[in-house]
Design an enzyme around this catalytic site. Structure first.
Site, mmCIF file in Angstrom:
data_model
loop_
_atom_site.group_PDB
_atom_site.id
_atom_site.type_symbol
_atom_site.label_atom_id
_atom_site.label_comp_id
_atom_site.label_asym_id
_atom_site.label_seq_id
_atom_site.Cartn_x
_atom_site.Cartn_y
_atom_site.Cartn_z
ATOM 1 N N ASN A 163 0.924 -1.378 0.058
ATOM 2 C CA ASN A 163 0.126 0.022 0.045
ATOM 3 C C ASN A 163 0.841 1.134 -0.023
ATOM 4 O O ASN A 163 0.550 2.244 -0.824
ATOM 5 C CB ASN A 163 -1.061 -0.028 1.136
ATOM 6 C CG ASN A 163 -1.998 1.161 1.253
ATOM 7 O OD1 ASN A 163 -1.695 2.147 0.951
ATOM 8 N ND2 ASN A 163 -3.197 0.545 1.014
ATOM 9 N N GLU A 213 -41.050 -5.669 -9.674
ATOM 10 C CA GLU A 213 -40.318 -4.344 -10.056
ATOM 11 C C GLU A 213 -40.859 -3.315 -8.722
ATOM 12 O O GLU A 213 -40.228 -2.639 -8.201
ATOM 13 C CB GLU A 213 -40.649 -3.689 -11.176
ATOM 14 C CG GLU A 213 -40.165 -4.678 -12.165
ATOM 15 C CD GLU A 213 -40.528 -4.036 -13.587
ATOM 16 O OE1 GLU A 213 -41.624 -4.399 -13.934
ATOM 17 O OE2 GLU A 213 -39.908 -3.320 -14.250
HETATM 18 C C1 LIG Z 1 -10.803 -4.343 -4.069
HETATM 19 C C2 LIG Z 1 -9.753 -3.368 -3.366
HETATM 20 C C3 LIG Z 1 -10.046 -2.470 -2.480
HETATM 21 C C4 LIG Z 1 -9.220 -1.757 -1.990
HETATM 22 N N1 LIG Z 1 -9.468 -0.955 -0.990
HETATM 23 C C5 LIG Z 1 -8.771 -0.182 -0.268
HETATM 24 C C6 LIG Z 1 -9.148 0.729 0.787
HETATM 25 O O1 LIG Z 1 -10.193 0.621 1.319
HETATM 26 N N2 LIG Z 1 -8.268 1.707 1.006
HETATM 27 C C7 LIG Z 1 -6.832 1.747 0.653
HETATM 28 O O2 LIG Z 1 -6.163 2.302 1.287
HETATM 29 N N3 LIG Z 1 -6.475 0.893 -0.072
HETATM 30 C C8 LIG Z 1 -7.440 -0.052 -0.521
HETATM 31 N N4 LIG Z 1 -7.084 -0.863 -1.582
HETATM 32 C C9 LIG Z 1 -5.550 -0.837 -2.321
HETATM 33 C C10 LIG Z 1 -4.748 -1.965 -1.449
HETATM 34 O O3 LIG Z 1 -4.624 -1.597 -0.044
HETATM 35 C C11 LIG Z 1 -3.354 -2.082 -2.273
HETATM 36 O O4 LIG Z 1 -3.651 -2.624 -3.316
HETATM 37 C C12 LIG Z 1 -2.654 -3.126 -1.433
HETATM 38 O O5 LIG Z 1 -2.234 -2.602 -0.010
HETATM 39 C C13 LIG Z 1 -1.416 -3.283 -1.949
HETATM 40 O O6 LIG Z 1 -0.682 -4.277 -1.549
HETATM 41 P P1 LIG Z 1 -0.098 -5.711 -2.313
HETATM 42 O O7 LIG Z 1 0.627 -6.465 -1.222
HETATM 43 O O8 LIG Z 1 -1.128 -6.297 -2.854
HETATM 44 O O9 LIG Z 1 0.659 -5.017 -3.225
HETATM 45 P P2 LIG Z 1 1.032 -5.393 -4.891
HETATM 46 O O10 LIG Z 1 0.086 -5.334 -5.665
HETATM 47 O O11 LIG Z 1 1.869 -6.621 -4.548
HETATM 48 O O12 LIG Z 1 2.343 -4.401 -5.010
HETATM 49 C C14 LIG Z 1 2.132 -3.014 -5.156
HETATM 50 C C15 LIG Z 1 3.152 -2.114 -5.156
HETATM 51 O O13 LIG Z 1 4.177 -2.333 -4.268
HETATM 52 C C16 LIG Z 1 5.331 -2.749 -4.428
HETATM 53 N N5 LIG Z 1 5.968 -3.559 -3.392
HETATM 54 C C17 LIG Z 1 5.298 -4.457 -2.566
HETATM 55 N N6 LIG Z 1 5.878 -4.649 -1.606
HETATM 56 C C18 LIG Z 1 7.142 -3.947 -1.549
HETATM 57 C C19 LIG Z 1 8.138 -3.880 -0.666
HETATM 58 N N7 LIG Z 1 8.375 -4.659 0.362
HETATM 59 N N8 LIG Z 1 9.275 -3.155 -1.242
HETATM 60 C C20 LIG Z 1 9.152 -2.511 -2.365
HETATM 61 N N9 LIG Z 1 8.164 -2.601 -3.317
HETATM 62 C C21 LIG Z 1 7.103 -3.271 -2.752
HETATM 63 C C22 LIG Z 1 5.127 -3.628 -5.941
HETATM 64 O O14 LIG Z 1 6.452 -3.707 -6.704
HETATM 65 C C23 LIG Z 1 3.921 -2.716 -6.496
HETATM 66 O O15 LIG Z 1 4.666 -1.559 -6.932
HETATM 67 C C24 LIG Z 1 -7.933 -1.906 -2.253
HETATM 68 C C25 LIG Z 1 -7.507 -2.647 -3.601
HETATM 69 C C26 LIG Z 1 -8.380 -3.401 -3.984
HETATM 70 C C27 LIG Z 1 -7.913 -4.340 -5.139
#
Ligand SMILES: Cc1cc2nc3c(=O)[nH]c(=O)nc-3n(C[C@H](O)[C@H](O)[C@H](O)COP(=O)(O)OP(=O)(O)OC[C@H]3O[C@@H](n4cnc5c(N)ncnc54)[C@H](O)[C@@H]3O)c2cc1C
Ligand code: FES
Ligand code: FES
Length: 1341
Positions: free
Chosen positions: A354, A1274
């Site tokens: 995030n 409806e």
């Molecule tokens: C349906 C949905 C609902 C969401 N709702 C919210 C919400 O209510 N509020 C909110 O704030 N967010 C929300 N999000 C966003 C979500 O929180 C972020 O997409 C998520 O936290 C990203 O984490 P990930 O591990 O999936 O990252 P990834 O998708 O795996 O990676 C994201 C980015 O971070 C980089 N990265 C990951 N870890 C590291 C590391 N340790 N060092 C360097 N780079 C790194 C990756 O290379 C990439 O660029 C939502 C997303 C979705 C899909």
């Protein structure tokens, strides 16, 4: 990579995946890193129970559970529900994947209690969401800390699952039967006809709640030691290192763009899907121990970058419970996680992901900034470990202060010194509570010290005000932070701070995300809440005790419900009982097939549409060179390939299957690419280059159309009495304008279709998910230049439709048929959610202008009203919808003089279409808005005006229909008593008197909804019933089962008439070769029409069978009777037909229209509004509905609740937003912004009324429909306007208190933005440039 620079660890990397699915081992040696788990399950393992609803983690239809041993010594296994649509297949190595098929099966007779209870309590209608619901619930039960989850666990567990059919109440009831603390549910008054949530829990309490079909965690995985993995794909590689050292090594080897870190993949997957970025290598950080820290050491919280939000949440709960002074940091983080994404996302998404995503609307980064989080970054090249405060990390739009070869390892949060007066809070307001990113979120920290001047006063020693949603990245109000230091903690300082932050963080109408005034207001509201919180904590007496309600977050209570069903007529054995949904069990086990679940024939091709990216643009050139190079490309299909007519349309053929010259709108189909695989088709479609010439004028809104006089047909006018004279003479008059936004259908199953051509006599077989088989059959025949009889259309079930699958998918299906004929092979398509929402049309937005005359005591005298709707680029049903709206304007009230004029606007948007209610909801909202306007003007209770002008039995509507069986007066009387309206209104007034910033509103609205097609010829239906030699019966009819329980009702009718057991009767599918020329399923009449046809067929058969019965007293089984009939050479097949009698074609020029009858009802809704943010909850809803004598009470209640909640979405939450010339300048003109669950919010679980009571009217009959029933699909949607008006009442109470007593307009939908901005006060005054008390937020109409 050359062999030399491979590290040691890389050369020992495992090159295959090992995992289990439903207890069976899978070793996958040929995995492609771009395969999602969902794709693999559905396409490689043929486990089609998990559904693809959105592909972006927003609907939960794909939910599965994965289990992993996290401690080999203790054998501890971690279970998580996840979105299989986002999870890379590679990420499940070492895991046990449990899908809905693993839980239970109808075919294996081992249905899991979750699956059976959902079915038995009517928690599944179309069933498309059901497998995901089952899995989320399974996850909740499996992961509950106690043997059974609590009600609270359950209430929060389904935040990542959407259902568009049920309205959620029955699902919640079913789920609550598993709760450990059911005794906390209210008991309700004992009554034989009423069933409460508690009753249902008690019913199942005696049954074995222990999850019986437990799937053991595989022993092999118990001892599985994760190793480094390298999966080589054809276009991408996947690395899974197991140590930080290895991560850094890999990053050195593949620096910068050559590789991408991935953790939960929730962001990376989106980037790949949107085709923004391509990554040759993904490096998964999920198994790196060093990223998993989660500790509180002395004065610091250490949060590993790789901890998931779920783990963080659990740990925070423990830390908060410890009650160690942390300045509120843990609570603030926890508060933000309560409504943060969804359970499934929190289970995989990482804190580090995030932060690195650097989203401007991250909800967590503002809190982390406020808490002064420090990031620990490790550099791959230099091995340098660097610490940087998060406050310095975000540089601009998605720009961060991090070298591309750095890895985020830990987030450190310093805990405050206990001697410091340290306060930290977090805030968020989103379009919806569950699974919705903040419009604005905030993290605030202040440190106070005793003021030198006065001992009793506190002054600011330090401040941090961090915001999400206020710029291109997370931003701090640095000037305000500086200016406030040394100032006393007073309201006046707060006011100044509001001014400073407004100056510092400006937004205007071109700012990305829109809503500038609202966002500016929210910033101040949050600050004010923070101020109040601190005052409360300091026990400052300067704060009015009534402000306390906003100092702390609102805790939503547990919801509960009850349903009251009158006794079923004794003369009926089956009809009138609550027979379970015919395919409920199959839906709950994932065994129910939808079109996309049908396996492909070996030579099947996949299609992807090439769509116009410009509105109103001439196609100058199409270049398919790059597309045709994609491996697997087969053909590009355009208008030149259509053998018959390229013109099509449901009423008039005014649209093209493929654009021949001018694309009328963004999303118009220019052509389609046909390829060997779905992936290749999407890729190739994206590579087709189109050159456009933009034409003018581009008409996008109703206002544009009025200006350019762009309409379909002429103005329609309904008139009764002398309107000009009566208006001129009226004692009192008011006039106004109301805008009503459109609505997306948001059926859970996206549009899909499969077409199989045959050289054998030029037959075409189509498998469709449309609301009709006859219309696509007929229109395909026209396009292909063939006889209708050569086209066979099949439809087994539809995963929700609501009008959206009646006409709009047909041109797409025809396009696929054209492609199939061109290439001579089967072709199929499955629209992705974004495309589906963008191109298949919506409910029509309306503009309403009115003048109304009335007496001083509220008697209605005259109404002059004009309606416009935005029809989009082709006629579709736009005029019919306008007419239906005009007929429903007036609702249940007598306007002695009335003139209604209607015009359908032709614009450069995708064609708008039918949606549940077909114009009725807009007509009724307009009418009820007028009543409220009069009431406000006369300072009367709007209900008095409603009652005063209510129609009476025998009155005539403004289109000449005499009201018979008029039950609305009785319904209102009964519901006033049963809902305790009078007392509750007083309680609402008292609440509003004693609370400043939380207001309540209560509203009662009746409905009179016309049932029956206004064109006579449409009111017909056919059926075909076969009885086979073994006594089994196959019923076919022309209606489509799309969740509404049509087939279940038809089976009941057949069983009733034939006199056989329900279990002997089946409905297999709807097919055009069984029943020809069927009207589309819609308009709430399908049970009426098809039911009569089925009845007619069964009566003939029963009559024939009766000829064999010589002795009425002799017992003869159904099977024996059928056998006898066969040997007696009786025809065991009958065709039934029904044409509704006494119908005539409407003629509005003669003020003449006739519905078959009216479904009637009323609702009382009470709401509570947070006036500072616009957030609200429905406290209680009472609905009393006249469904005649119900064919199936529980199915009808399902329709009532589902329609009501869809109406709640329509009138409050669901907002279509597209770019135009005036209002939404931040979006490209004609482009739809709200294209998926991320941006378009339908109600979800936490929007359900906290107390939801639905009753069916007793002793009501209807001689004009089958078994005296009434259509119900409806009508209840219109009753949700009671929520709209209750919210308006709440705003009114606040405005009055703020000194604004005049009438105000609240446009529909009453979004959190509109509600907040209607609550005019000092904050809105600062946020709006002019006239804040009359400010109307922008909208797309
Ligand atoms: C349906 C949905 C609902 C969401 N709702 C919210 C919400 O209510 N509020 C909110 O704030 N967010 C929300 N999000 C966003 C979500 O929180 C972020 O997409 C998520 O936290 C990203 O984490 P990930 O591990 O999936 O990252 P990834 O998708 O795996 O990676 C994201 C980015 O971070 C980089 N990265 C990951 N870890 C590291 C590391 N340790 N060092 C360097 N780079 C790194 C990756 O290379 C990439 O660029 C939502 C997303 C979705 C899909
Ligand atoms: S399909 Fe996965 S969440 Fe919608
Ligand atoms: S039953 Fe939930 S979407 Fe249809």
């Amino acid at each position: 990579m050359t062999e030399e620079n491979k590290s040691d660890s890389q050369s020992t990397m495992i090159e295959h995946l090992l995992f289990y699915v439903n207890g069976k081992e899978v070793i996958e040696r040929h995995a492609e890193p771009d395969w999602t788990l969902l794709w693999y399950l559905r396409n490689k393992l043929c486990l089609t129970g998990s559904k693809l609803g959105c592909g972006e983690g927003g609907c939960g239809a794909c939910t599965v559970m994965i289990s992993r041993c996290i401690d080999r010594e203790s054998g501890k296994v971690e279970h998580r529900t996840i979105n299989a649509c986002l999870a890379p297949l590679c990420s499940v190595d070492g895991c046990h994947v449990i899908t809905v098929e693993g839980l239970g099966s109808v075919n294996k007779s081992n249905i899991h209690p979750i699956q059976s209870r959902l079915t038995e309590l009517f928690g599944s209608q179309c069933g498309f969401c059901t497998p995901g619901m089952v899995m989320s619930l399974y996850g909740t039960i499996t992961t509950a800390k106690t043997p059974q989850p609590t009600l609270q666990d359950i209430e929060e567990a389904l935040d990542g699952n959407l259902c568009r059919c049920t309205g959620y109440r029955p699902i919640l009831d079913a789920v609550k039967t598993f709760a450990s603390d059911i005794k906390k549910l209210p008991t309700g008054e004992p009554c034989a006809t009423t069933s409460t949530t508690l009753d249902k829990c008690i019913l199942f309490e005696k049954q074995d709640s222990i999850v019986s079909n437990h799937i053991d965690f595989p022993a092999k995985l118990q001892s599985y030691a994760p190793q480094s993995i390298h999966i080589r794909g054809s276009s991408m590689d996947w690395f899974r290192p197991t140590s930080l050292k290895e991560v850094l090594q890999l990053r050195r080897t593949y620096p910068g763009d050559a590789s991408k870190f991935v953790f939960g993949n929730t962001r990376v997957q989106m980037e790949r899907q949107m085709n923004v970025m391509k990554f040759p290598r993904l490096i998964a950080l999920t198994h790196v121990e060093e990223l998993q820290k989660l500790s509180r050491i002395h004065d610091t919280l250490c949060l590993g970058a790789g901890i998931t939000f779920s783990r963080l949440k659990s740990q925070l709960i423990e830390w908060v419970d410890d009650k160690i002074n942390d300045g509120g940091i843990c609570e603030a983080l926890l508060n933000q996680l309560r409504y943060f994404a969804s359970t499934q996302i929190r289970n995989v998404a990482s804190l580090g992901g995030n932060i690195i995503t650097a989203s401007p609307i991250s909800d967590i980064n503002p809190v982390l900034q406020a808490a002064n989080a420090i990031l620990e970054l490790h550099h791959a090249d230099t091995n340098v470990v660097r610490q940087i405060p998060l406050r310095d990390f975000f540089l601009g739009a998605r720009r961060i202060s991090m070298d591309e070869n750095e890895v985020l390892v830990t987030i450190h949060i310093p805990l405050p010194d206990s001697s410091v007066k340290y306060f930290l809070r977090s805030y968020k307001q989103a379009r919806r509570r569950d699974d919705s990113k903040g419009i604005v979120s905030a993290g605030f920290q202040v440190q106070l010290e005793q003021s030198n001047s006065s001992d009793s006063q506190w002054q600011v020693a330090f401040a941090c005000f961090s915001f999400g949603g206020m710029g291109s990245t997370t931003v701090m109000a640095k000037i305000a932070q500086q200016n406030i230091i040394g100032l006393p903690w007073t309201r006046s300082t707060m006011n100044k701070t509001c001014e400073w932050i407004l100056n510092e963080l400006p937004l205007d109408e071109t700012s990305l995300g829109g809503q500038p005034e609202y966002r500016r207001t929210l910033m101040q509201s949050f600050l004010f809440k923070f101020y109040t919180y601190i005052c409360c904590e300091l026990r400052q007496t300067t704060i009015d005790s009534t402000d306390n309600s906003i100092a702390y977050p609102y805790r939503r209570p547990i919801s509960h419900a009850q349903q009251t069903i009158p006794k079923c007529p004794q003369s009926q054995k089956v009809v009138g009982t609550s027979l379970l949904h015919q395919s409920g069990y199959l839906q709950a086990t994932g065994e129910a097939n939808y079109v996309d679940d049908i396996p492909s024939l070996t030579n099947t091709l996949h299609a992807a549409f090439v769509l116009s990216t410009k509105p109103n643009a001439r196609i100058k050139h199409i270049d398919i060179e790059a597309a045709s190079q994609v491996p697997g490309f087969v053909s590009f299909v355009t208008h030149t390939d259509v053998p018959g007519s390229n013109q099509t349309g449901p009423i008039v053929p005014d649209e093209e299957i493929f654009v021949s010259s001018v694309a009328p709108c963004i999303g118009a189909v220019i052509g389609l690419v046909v390829c060997e695989s779905e992936q290749a088709a999407y890729k190739a479609a994206n590579l087709v280059q189109i050159e456009y010439e933009l034409l003018t004028p581009t008409i996008l809104t109703i206002e544009d159309a009025i200006m350019h006089e762009s309409y379909f047909g002429n103005e329609i006018c309904l008139q009764q009495g002398d309107i000009d004279k009566s208006l001129a003479e009226a004692e009192h008059k008011v006039e106004g304008t109301l805008m009503i936004g459109g609505q997306e259908h948001f059926y859970l199953e996206p549009n899909c279709c499969m077409v199989i051509p045959s050289m054998d006599d030029n037959e075409i077989t189509m498998y469709l998910s449309t609301q009709s088989v006859s219309a696509p059959q007929e229109l395909t025949a026209r396009a292909l230049g063939r006889d209708i009889s050569r086209i066979k259309c099949h439809n087994k079930r539809v995963g929700g439709a609501f009008g959206g699958k009646e006409t709009r998918p047909i041109p797409l299906c025809i396009g696929i048929a054209v492609a199939a004929v061109k290439v001579g092979r089967p072709v199929r398509f499955n629209l992705d959610r974004h495309t589906d929402i963008s191109i298949t049309g919506h409910r029509h937005p309306f503009k309403v202008e009115y003048k109304v005359g009335f007496t001083a005591n509220g008697n209605l005298l005259a109404l002059d009203i004009q309606l416009w709707n935005n029809g989009g680029c082709s006629l579709d049903y736009s005029i019919s919808i306008m007419e239906h709206a005009m007929l429903h304007t007036g609702n249940c009230y007598r306007f002695p003089n009335i003139r209604i004029r209607g015009r359908s606007c032709k614009t450069h948007l995708p064609s708008n279409t039918a949606l549940r209610g077909f114009g009725g909801p807009q007509g009724i909202l307009a009418c009820e808005n007028i009543i409220e306007h009069i009431a406000s003007y006369l300072k009367m209770d709007p209900f008095n005006i409603r009652q005063l002008n209510l129609f009476k039995e025998g009155d005539t509507t403004h289109y000449g229909q005499i009201l018979e069986h008029w039950n609305v007066p009785r319904i209102l009387n009964e519901i006033i008593t049963s809902s305790d309206l009078v007392t509750r209104q007083k309680q609402v007034d008292e609440f509003n008197r004693t609370n400043i910033y939380r207001k309540r509103g209560i509203s009662i609205i009746p409905t009179k909804f016309g049932i029956g097609f206004l064109l006579r010829f449409l009111n017909q239906a056919g059926a075909l019933v076969h009885i086979y030699k073994d006594g089994s019966v196959l019923v076919s009819h022309g209606g489509i089962e799309m969740g509404q329980g049509l087939n279940t009702k038809m089976i009941a009718i057949a069983a009733e008439v034939l006199g056989c057991g329900v279990h002997r009767i089946r409905i297999s599918e709807t097919a055009s070769d069984k029943v020809p020329n069927a009207s589309s399923t819609g308009g709430s009449v399908s049970s009426d029409l098809n039911g009569m046809a089925v009845k007619h067929a069964c009566e003939q058969l029963r009559e024939r069978l009766n000829t064999l019965i010589v002795d009425n007293n002799a017992e003869i089984s159904w099977e024996n009777l059928v056998t006898q009939a066969y040997f007696s050479r009786l025809d065991l097949c009958a065709h039934g037909f029904h044409a509704t009698p006494n119908m005539f074609d409407y003629d509005l020029s003669q003020n003449r229209a006739q519905y078959n009858y009216f479904t009637q009802g009323a609702a009382v809704s009470e709401v509570e509004l947070d006036t500072l943010t616009g957030d609200w909850h429905i406290l209680r809803v009472d609905i009393l509905m006249d469904v005649g004598t119900s064919l199936n009470p529980n199915i009808d209640i399902g329709q009532i609740e589902g329609a009501f909640m869809q109406g709640v979405g329509l009138f409050t939450m669901e907002e279509l937003i597209w770019g135009d010339h005036e209002q939404q300048k931040w979006i490209k003109p004609g482009f739809l912004f709200s294209r998926g669950p991320d941006t378009y919010k339908i109600p979800s679980f936490s929007d359900v009324p906290l107390d939801f009571r639905v009753s069916l009217l007793s002793e009501s009959s209807n001689p004009r429909a089958i078994y005296s029933s009434k259509g119900i699909g409806e009508p209840p949607i219109t009753l949700a306007s009671s929520v709209f008006f209750a919210l308006k009442q709440a705003c009114m109470a606040y405005r009055k208190q703020q000194g604004f007593s005049d009438y105000f307009t609240l446009q529909s939908p009453a979004t959190v933005e509109r509600l907040r901005m209607a609550c005019s006060d000092e904050f809105t005054n600062r946020a709006c440039l002019t006239d804040h008390q009359n400010f109307q937020p922008r909208g797309s109409y």
